[in-house]
Scaffold this motif. Structure first.
Motif, mmCIF file in Angstrom:
data_model
loop_
_atom_site.group_PDB
_atom_site.id
_atom_site.type_symbol
_atom_site.label_atom_id
_atom_site.label_comp_id
_atom_site.label_asym_id
_atom_site.label_seq_id
_atom_site.Cartn_x
_atom_site.Cartn_y
_atom_site.Cartn_z
ATOM 1 N N GLY A 1 0.814 -1.208 0.000
ATOM 2 C CA GLY A 1 0.000 0.000 0.000
ATOM 3 C C GLY A 1 0.848 1.259 0.000
ATOM 4 N N ALA A 2 0.359 2.263 -0.722
ATOM 5 C CA ALA A 2 1.136 3.495 -0.837
ATOM 6 C C ALA A 2 0.669 4.547 0.146
ATOM 7 N N ASN A 3 -0.299 4.216 0.984
ATOM 8 C CA ASN A 3 -0.712 5.174 1.996
ATOM 9 C C ASN A 3 -1.166 4.423 3.236
ATOM 10 N N TYR A 4 -1.337 5.174 4.307
ATOM 11 C CA TYR A 4 -1.649 4.530 5.580
ATOM 12 C C TYR A 4 -2.996 3.832 5.552
ATOM 13 N N MET A 5 -3.891 4.307 4.687
ATOM 14 C CA MET A 5 -5.225 3.708 4.680
ATOM 15 C C MET A 5 -5.198 2.316 4.056
ATOM 16 N N VAL A 6 -4.466 2.177 2.947
ATOM 17 C CA VAL A 6 -4.351 0.840 2.358
ATOM 18 C C VAL A 6 -3.604 -0.074 3.332
ATOM 19 N N MET A 7 -2.598 0.508 3.997
ATOM 20 C CA MET A 7 -1.903 -0.281 5.006
ATOM 21 C C MET A 7 -2.878 -0.722 6.088
ATOM 22 N N PHE A 8 -3.788 0.170 6.451
ATOM 23 C CA PHE A 8 -4.752 -0.157 7.489
ATOM 24 C C PHE A 8 -5.664 -1.306 7.060
ATOM 25 N N VAL A 9 -6.049 -1.310 5.781
ATOM 26 C CA VAL A 9 -6.854 -2.424 5.281
ATOM 27 C C VAL A 9 -6.126 -3.735 5.527
#
Lengths: 486, 724
Positions: free
Chosen positions: B152-160
């Motif tokens: 993921g390129a941002n914290y939100m995708v990382m959060f997923v």
């Protein structure tokens, strides 16, 4: 005297969806009476009528009708879709449920349709009286639907409880409306808006009383704390699909009505503490709903408290009415309809006497017995708890983002914290589904093709909105833009 | 150039595999499933994904690693429309985007390749389990989520991905859900991670609020541009993020779930709870290095928590007798080392240790799995011993991995641990001392494990002479013993020289030992990329440091510098770390090998019974948590529920008594005429229930009306006592 003709051109087109549902409901009753042998067809016919209603949206004329009391626009279309969606899901779930419970009667679906008409009126009403009219039409249908299982005490209890409390709430709303009329000399929201926009307007204590009364009444309909105690009892006693529908659709209708009212009041809100009151209602709902739900073992009661919390989230976005706020509420209600009706749907399939509580133990080990139904319930729980990549996450994110951008960071934080806490009780359901052995004398799941279809709609919708929400965002934002551009 | 669509396939293939196998596992749970098809789908998807990952990394490296490769697949959550409140706030949207840079490349390769190997191993290990296809469904789903997390390129995708791997972790810990303690362990992991996620999501929220975006590139660009303007808020962000890391990576005070997580099948312990998922916290901290470097406070917290966890968990590991428990506490301890590295600013050393740890700890766990498999489900090391003869391949590979983790050059663990110790020395001597002691403990308990398991004589179930002094948690530790006992019996058909009466250990199938060999070789050579060339007149930075350098973005005009010590200091430090490792090994050999009766540790256990008790009971942390946090929360929820159900009644009853006096029989009149009247109207059938009607579930209808009235009073109070 303004001599606008009472019936504008194309007025039929303006209320086409309502007409379809009204006539469709009557047809169903007649069909039921004259073709008792074809009763099993009433459910499918009801679905067709709802679809017809959705299709009739294509021909809807946009504008203000009936002497400035009825406004049809983009946002009402979005909400109409929510109502119809809730109606379709409830119908699909009921088709099998009613058969199993031995309830017959086309009037069930007819009432559902007329209730939907009431909600559409609430969404489109540009006059407080029209909103109240819609609200009462809706309420009467709800009373009957709640008590549909005449032989069950719990069902009667639910109906009566809602009736008494609803009457009480309507009284508040009417009283508040009367006070507003006294101040602004109109019940028309546009006229009220002009009055509020006047820079010389002073906010008398009487107006505040009116606002408090209005919020108490609408708060009841929304099951906002502290006006929530009816919700767990009523949901528990109601026929389960009706409980699901009740937890979703009337809330959406009330929210859009409130959006109109708040928007009209917009100019004076900064100099009053009215929104502080609303903020407190939201905070209380989130805290009470989420914490009490943790202690519930009865699924319907748990969902009732969860619903109290969910409506708290939606209320956060109402604190400042702007385009994002309206759009985020519109999206949240759609997602909420999908996930909450899906969850109630699975519970409605638990082949258990309506009188008995449906607890967590009944769904233990469901993952192995009925994988599809368990999956549906799990997905709905993920979505309700706001885990990505479900629609629940997207809509919750949108709500909190809107709140933060409007400067309500503190309340958004409370929302985030309580929603993280809520994951515990939502995922406990999943834990029971997949990590518990089913008990002896396990509860069967009775789901026919219609109910399964409803669950499929829920799952697909939740993931579709969760993964690719852009079209819905744009539609809702544009509709919100049109609503507020006036 | 990297092909973004091939990169997208890297996570999507395991997702597809999970979908297909999930369909097969859940829709026809009764029908016997063809294992070959399950294998083909599960391993095929992960292997292909690993190949594609390697290809993507190669094409990325060929294009130069100075700049990250980033591809936006679509706008996941678009920014709101009328929100141009100035500057970057309008970027409040979230893209579904992947990012390849040296950091994600490293993690990508570890996850896909180690994951693939463990999939292959699991085909052997799980071969007799009834939940075979279900197991691979979860495992593939885990791969998908983990890949989302690292790509993921941002914290939100990382959060997923973060939430997703957590979910798979609970599902797999509770895989043997028919064992009560497995389900309990799953629940424990879930609760500890919830606390962590509290911090993590609030941290992301704060990042959003501060930078207007959650995209790594944009956040770091703003830090580079505005330098220390964010220093204040960075501390808050970093501490919140670190709470999340503590939950996921099992650091004090949230580590308690990881030892219990050993209730899951052993391949899961290797993949999720050693090699990949638990390192997500380290990855996240290193990923956010620009933020952390802004805040010396947060860095210090990370370093201290890491060092304390390292020694705390290592000390518990000294006395555990369950082979998986030893490895579990070892993992917690090693994760502590990684955080220590990150905290003292050695971000590359942290990732380096993630990598080498993935090799040797995966090898150790899989070796332990092989041992458990061979011993018919036995996990108590006191009932093992002498397995070298029975399981030569497992023995050889585990010995290599044990040497590697102990920090003997030139095996992998030495280089990474030495780099961490060197950096810690430069940061603070006390922290370095703690780390050195922890390293000594590590060498000791790992070789204790080795000697107890593989050397001496076999002390299996049928051999006399071992007293049953299992602590009371014994039942909890025999993970899946039931299942494995059955397996053992079936295995004997394969002809490993079993006798029907005596259950002797046997070597595991080739699918398991082959994987062990690959991992053992990696444990041997994997550390060479961190070879301290500086000592021998080469480049000052190791290959691995140079590789990861692009992710250490400058803050303002302040560029990142690697820690540099004088050559002589470095040599001394290296000698010290080798020395303590040798000391630990020698001690273990002396106590557990040279003296087969283990008299010294037993004597110490009796002489210092208090310390022994405390260690054996893991410092009573579980008990303390149960008594305080967990018990408290449960009580609070119950109290609130009780409040909601009863206090209204109580309050209202009080008011009613007054009302009765004041209004006489008004209340009963209400019941009689209004309620009953309404009931009569409802229908004849309702009459049966009319008594129930009057007495509602939790009170009278009037009570609700009263509550509403009270609500209005409350609103009025809010109005009066708050400011606009």
């Amino acid at each position: 005297m303004n001599l606008t003709p009472l019936l504008e051109a194309h007025w039929i087109n303006a209320i086409l969806p309502e007409l379809v549902l009204c006539i469709g409901g009557m047809f169903l009753i007649l069909f039921d009476a004259f073709a008792p042998k074809a009763r099993s067809l009433t459910g499918p016919i009801a679905v067709v009528i709802f679809i017809l209603c959705a299709w009739s949206q294509r021909f809807v004329a946009v504008g203000t009708f009936f002497g400035g009391t009825y406004e049809v626009g983009g946002i009402t279309r979005v909400f109409d879709i929510t109502f119809v969606l809730a109606g379709i899901l409830c119908t699909l779930l009921s088709a099998d449920y009613l058969e199993r419970e031995g309830i017959t009667g086309g009037e069930f679906y007819a009432l559902l349709m007329w209730g939907t008409v009431g909600m559409m009126m609430m969404a489109k009403g540009l006059d407080l009286l029209i909103i109240i009219l819609g609200l009462e039409l809706l309420s009467i249908c709800i009373f009957v639907l709640l008590g549909f299982q005449r032989r069950l005490p719990v069902s009667n209890e639910a109906s009566l409880k809602y009736f008494l409390m609803g009457a009480f709430a309507t009284g508040f709303i009417l009283y508040g409306t009367a006070l507003f009329y006294g101040a602004t000399e109109s019940t028309n929201i546009n006229v009220m808006a002009r009055w509020f926009a006047n820079p010389d307007v002073t906010i008398t204590p009487l107006l505040t009383v009116a606002f408090v009364l209005l919020m108490a009444g609408f708060g009841f309909k929304l099951a906002l704390a502290p006006f929530h105690p009816w919700a767990p009892d009523v949901y528990q006693g109601a026929p389960t699909p009706v409980a699901g529908w009740l937890s979703v659709a009337p809330k959406a209708a009330t929210l859009i009505a409130l959006i109109r009212i708040f928007h009209a009041m917009g100019p004076v809100l900064p100099q009053t503490k009215w929104m502080t009151i609303v903020a407190w209602l939201a905070v209380l709902s989130m805290i009470i709903g989420n914490s009490v739900a943790i202690a519930q073992r009865d699924l319907k009661r748990m969902l009732a408290y969860s619903g109290i919390a969910q409506v708290g989230y939606m209320t956060i976005a109402m604190l400042t009415i702007n385009e994002d706020a309206v759009a985020s509420i519109a999206i949240y209600t759609i997602v909420y309809a999908l996930m909450n009706l899906g969850a109630f749907g699975v519970i409605s399939m638990l082949a258990k006497n309506q009188n008995d509580p449906q607890t967590l133990d009944d769904i233990a080990g469901l993952g192995w017995r009925r994988p599809f139904h368990a999956l549906a319930l799990a997905v709905c729980m993920f979505s309700l708890s706001g885990l990505p990549p479900t629609g629940g996450f997207v809509s919750k994110f949108y709500i909190f983002r809107t709140a933060v951008q409007s400067g309500h960071t503190g309340i958004a934080l409370i929302g985030i914290i309580t929603s993280i806490a809520s994951v515990y009780y939502y995922l406990r359901v999943v834990y029971y589904l997949y990590m518990k052995e089913s008990a002896e004398g396990q509860t069967r799941i009775d789901g026919g093709i219609f109910a399964t279809g409803a669950l499929a709609i829920s799952i697909i919708g939740i993931f579709l909105i969760g993964i690719w929400p852009t079209p819905l965002f744009h539609a809702a934002s544009y509709a919100a833009h049109l609503l507020l551009a006036r | 150039m990297v092909n973004p669509w091939l990169l997208l396939l890297v996570p999507l293939l395991p997702a597809l595999g999970a979908a297909i196998n999930g369909f097969r596992a859940f829709w026809w749970p009764k029908t016997p499933k063809n294992r070959a098809i399950t294998n083909a789908i599960a391993i095929g998807s992960t292997a292909l994904s690993a190949l594609l990952a390697a290809y993507s990394v190669l094409s990325y490296v060929r294009g130069g690693t100075e700049h990250a490769f980033q591809h936006v697949y679509y706008s996941w959550i678009p920014a709101g429309i009328g929100q141009v409140t100035g500057g970057f706030i309008s970027n409040f949207g979230i893209d579904f985007a992947f990012r390849l840079d040296p950091l994600s490349c490293t993690m990508l390769l570890i996850v896909t390749w180690v994951g693939c190997l463990i999939h292959i191993y699991a085909t052997g290990y799980m071969s007799h389990d009834t939940g075979y296809t279900r197991f691979f469904t979860y495992l593939n789903l885990f791969m998908f989520m983990m890949l989302l997390l690292v790509l993921g390129a941002n914290y939100m995708v990382m959060f997923v991905g973060w939430e997703g791997v957590g979910l798979c972790s609970y599902l797999l810990i509770g895989f043997y859900y028919d064992k009560n303690f497995a389900a309990e362990a799953g629940k424990k992991a879930f609760i500890a991670n919830r606390v962590g996620d509290f911090g993590f999501i609030l941290g992301i929220f704060l990042i959003f609020n501060t930078f207007g975006t959650s995209d790594y590139g944009r956040v770091f660009a703003q830090i580079t541009a505005h330098g220390h303007a964010y220093a204040g808020v960075a501390t808050a962000i970093c501490l919140l993020l670190f709470v999340g890391a503590c939950g996921k990576s099992a650091q004090i005070p949230l580590y308690v779930w990881l030892p219990d997580a050993m209730a899951g099948p052993t391949p899961v312990s290797a993949l999720i709870h050693a090699a990949t998922m638990v390192t997500a916290g380290v990855y996240m901290v290193v990923r956010s290095n620009a933020l952390f470097r802004l805040s010396p406070t947060a860095m210090a917290v990370v370093a201290i928590i890491g060092a304390v966890t390292a020694i705390f968990a290592a000390s518990i590991g000294l006395v555990q007798n369950d082979i998986k428990k030893v490895l579990a506490y070892s993992t917690v301890s090693q994760l502590g080392f990684m955080f220590l590295a990150a905290g003292v600013g050695a971000f590359t050393a942290a990732i380096f240790h993630v990598m080498t740890h993935a090799f040797f700890k995966a090898c150790l766990f899989l070796g332990a799995g092989s041992v458990i498999h061979g011993c018919g489900g036995e996990q108590d090391m006191r009932k093992m011993g002498g397995l070298r003869e029975y399981m030569p391949k497992t023995h050889a590979t585990m010995l290599l991995a044990t040497i590697a983790i102990s920090g003997i050059p030139p095996l992998a663990g030495f280089f990474s641990k030495d780099e961490i110790l060197g950096n810690a020395f430069g940061y603070s001597i006390p922290l370095w001392l703690i780390a050195v002691v922890a390293a000594t403990f590590t060498a000791f308990y790992m070789f204790r494990l080795y000697y107890m398991t593989f050397r001496g004589k076999y002390r299996g179930a049928h051999v006399e002479g071992i007293e049953e002094s299992e602590p009371k948690h014994a039942g909890h530790d025999l993970i899946g013993s039931h299942t494995h006992l059955d397996q053992g019996d079936q295995h004997s058909d394969k002809g490993h020289g079993h006798h029907d009466d005596v259950h002797l250990p046997h070597e595991s199938p080739a699918s398991m030992t082959g994987v062990l060999w690959i991992l053992a070789i990696l444990s041997v050579i994997g550390g060479l990329v961190g070879f301290p060339t500086g000592l021998f007149g080469g480049a000052k930075e190791t290959i691995f440091q140079r590789w990861l350098e692009p992710i250490l973005v400058p803050i303002g005009d302040h560029h990142f510098h690697f820690h540099e010590a004088s050559k002589s200091t470095e040599v001394v430090l290296i000698l010290v770390s080798i020395g303590v490792a040798v000391f630990g090994i020698a001690l273990a050999r002396r106590w557990y090998f040279s003296d087969p009766s283990w008299s010294t540790p037993k004597r110490l256990g009796t002489n210092f019974s208090f310390i022994h008790q405390v260690l054996e009971n893991k410092y009573y942390v579980d008990e303390i948590y149960n008594a305080t946090a967990i018990g408290g929360t449960v009580k609070l929820a119950r109290a609130l529920s009780w409040f909601d159900a009863n206090i209204l009644d109580g309050l209202v009853n009080l008011v009613r008594h007054i009302t009765v006096i004041v209004l006489g029989h008004g209340s009963s009149m209400f019941d009689k005429y209004v309620v009953d009247g309404a009931v009569n109207g409802v229908g004849a059938g309702a009459r049966e229930g009319s008594s129930a009607l009057r007495r509602m579930q939790s009170g009278f209808v009037q009570n609700y009306a009263l509550v509403m009235g009270g609500g209005i009073v409350l609103l009025a109070a809010v109005y009066m006592f708050t400011k606009a």
